[in-house]
Motif scaffolding. Structure first.
Motif, PDB file in Angstrom:
ATOM      1  N   SER A 176       0.826  -1.207   0.000  1.00  0.00           N
ATOM      2  CA  SER A 176       0.000   0.000   0.000  1.00  0.00           C
ATOM      3  C   SER A 176       0.861   1.257   0.000  1.00  0.00           C
ATOM      4  CB  SER A 176      -0.931  -0.002   1.215  1.00  0.00           C
ATOM      5  OG  SER A 176      -1.674   1.193   1.296  1.00  0.00           O
ATOM      6  N   SER A 183       2.609   1.910  -3.229  1.00  0.00           N
ATOM      7  CA  SER A 183       1.715   2.373  -4.290  1.00  0.00           C
ATOM      8  C   SER A 183       1.416   3.868  -4.208  1.00  0.00           C
ATOM      9  CB  SER A 183       0.399   1.580  -4.265  1.00  0.00           C
ATOM     10  OG  SER A 183      -0.485   2.039  -3.250  1.00  0.00           O
ATOM     11  N   ASN A 239       5.484   4.241  -6.640  1.00  0.00           N
ATOM     12  CA  ASN A 239       4.895   3.985  -7.960  1.00  0.00           C
ATOM     13  C   ASN A 239       3.991   5.110  -8.470  1.00  0.00           C
ATOM     14  OD1 ASN A 239       6.115   1.417  -7.835  1.00  0.00           O
ATOM     15  ND2 ASN A 239       4.354   0.579  -6.746  1.00  0.00           N
ATOM     16  N   GLN A 240       3.923   6.245  -7.787  1.00  0.00           N
ATOM     17  CA  GLN A 240       3.010   7.315  -8.189  1.00  0.00           C
ATOM     18  C   GLN A 240       3.640   8.307  -9.155  1.00  0.00           C
ATOM     19  OE1 GLN A 240      -0.294   8.297  -7.786  1.00  0.00           O
ATOM     20  NE2 GLN A 240      -0.515   6.168  -7.092  1.00  0.00           N
ATOM     21  N   ILE A 273      -4.196  -0.904  -2.950  1.00  0.00           N
ATOM     22  CA  ILE A 273      -3.119  -0.469  -3.836  1.00  0.00           C
ATOM     23  C   ILE A 273      -3.647   0.590  -4.799  1.00  0.00           C
ATOM     24  CG2 ILE A 273      -1.490  -1.187  -5.625  1.00  0.00           C
ATOM     25  CD1 ILE A 273      -1.476  -3.964  -4.314  1.00  0.00           C
ATOM     26  N   SER A 274      -3.066   1.779  -4.747  1.00  0.00           N
ATOM     27  CA  SER A 274      -3.444   2.853  -5.664  1.00  0.00           C
ATOM     28  C   SER A 274      -2.770   2.637  -7.014  1.00  0.00           C
ATOM     29  CB  SER A 274      -3.016   4.214  -5.101  1.00  0.00           C
ATOM     30  OG  SER A 274      -3.801   4.575  -3.990  1.00  0.00           O
ATOM     31  N   SER A 285      -0.940   3.894 -10.452  1.00  0.00           N
ATOM     32  CA  SER A 285       0.178   4.848 -10.498  1.00  0.00           C
ATOM     33  C   SER A 285      -0.238   6.274 -10.857  1.00  0.00           C
ATOM     34  CB  SER A 285       1.228   4.359 -11.494  1.00  0.00           C
ATOM     35  OG  SER A 285       0.669   4.240 -12.786  1.00  0.00           O
TER      36      SER A 285
END
Length: 271
Positions: free
Chosen positions: A22, A25, A29-30, A97-98, A100
């Motif tokens: 989490s 993410s 990974n953003q 998990i968001s 990207s």
């Protein structure tokens, strides 16, 4: 440059592997990174959870708030919200998990409409063990008109997807103790005077676990639903006919066998 905060609450029963995924993410990974990430430790945690947070603190702009005892989700989020430095605050759950582009897409829209809306969310893609293993989404109403029409009968936002204006949330009393409904209760109070929207994309992958229905079924959940609906009625946020409708369509199904409740969820709330 728009600065924003991300707010999470962690408690001891959560999975450290899920927490790491989490956190990765919303930072590693953003495409658009937050100015700060507020983590509220809601009571003492396991050494494994503490280790994940400690490692993440070395690479990300964390602000860690440690509570000596478990306060519950609503109270923990309020404490964290008051420590957020920015007007725009995003929520995130510690096992989801968001995608990207999540913050970039939501901020872009928020920046255009901030004078009109106070909350922005999105649809979610649900998964069990691996991403997309259920091929199932939870869709929410998109436009402010749809949200205001359907808010009386269902939660109009997926909590783990929302971004909101801190000043508006605090002015409306913030999160309040309402087991299972802390977010829905807040949205009902905010939407009385402000607007919200959802993006139609799935911007968060939500982990539902092996027995999601069991966690929404039974007498305790029936009581919680009734308590929530009664409070909405007392505050004039719903009408008496809506209360009666929700008693039968939202409350009583909590007492149904798991298979029947599962059919209702999958038939009407998922696709």
């Amino acid at each position: 440059m728009i600065y924003f905060s991300v707010l999470l609450s962690v408690y001891k029963l959560e999975n450290p592997i899920f927490l790491k995924a989490s956190l990765d993410s919303i930072w590693i990974n953003q495409s658009l990174k937050p100015a700060e990430i507020i983590i509220v430790k809601d009571g003492p945690l396991t050494s494994e959870l503490d280790s994940v947070i400690s490692d993440f603190d070395k690479i990300a702009p964390l602000k860690i708030i440690t509570l000596s005892e478990n306060k519950g989700l609503g109270n923990a989020l309020n404490i964290g919200l008051n420590k957020c430095s920015n007007e725009i605050v995003f929520r995130m759950d510690t096992d989801d998990i968001s995608v990207s582009s999540r913050f970039e897409e939501q901020i872009k829209f928020f920046d255009k409409k901030r004078d009109k809306i106070a909350i922005i969310g999105s649809n979610i893609e649900e998964f069990n063990i691996k991403l997309y293993d259920l091929s199932r989404t939870r869709s929410v109403p998109i436009s402010s008109t749809q949200i205001n029409k359907l808010k009386f009968y269902r939660n109009p936002f997926n909590h783990m997807t929302v971004g909101f204006l801190k000043s508006v949330i605090l002015a409306k009393g913030g999160y309040k103790h309402m087991p299972g409904y802390e977010d829905y209760y807040l949205w009902m109070r905010v939407l009385k005077d402000y607007e919200g929207i959802n993006l139609s994309k799935c911007l968060v992958n939500a982990r539902v676990g092996n027995d999601m229905i069991k966690r929404r079924q039974g007498f305790v959940f029936f009581e919680n639903e009734l308590r929530f609906q009664r409070q909405l009625l007392l505050e004039g946020l719903i009408s008496l006919p809506t209360f009666v409708n929700n008693f039968f369509l939202r409350g009583l199904p909590r007492l149904f066998p798991k298979q029947i409740l599962g059919f209702i969820y999958n038939k009407f709330l998922r696709k």
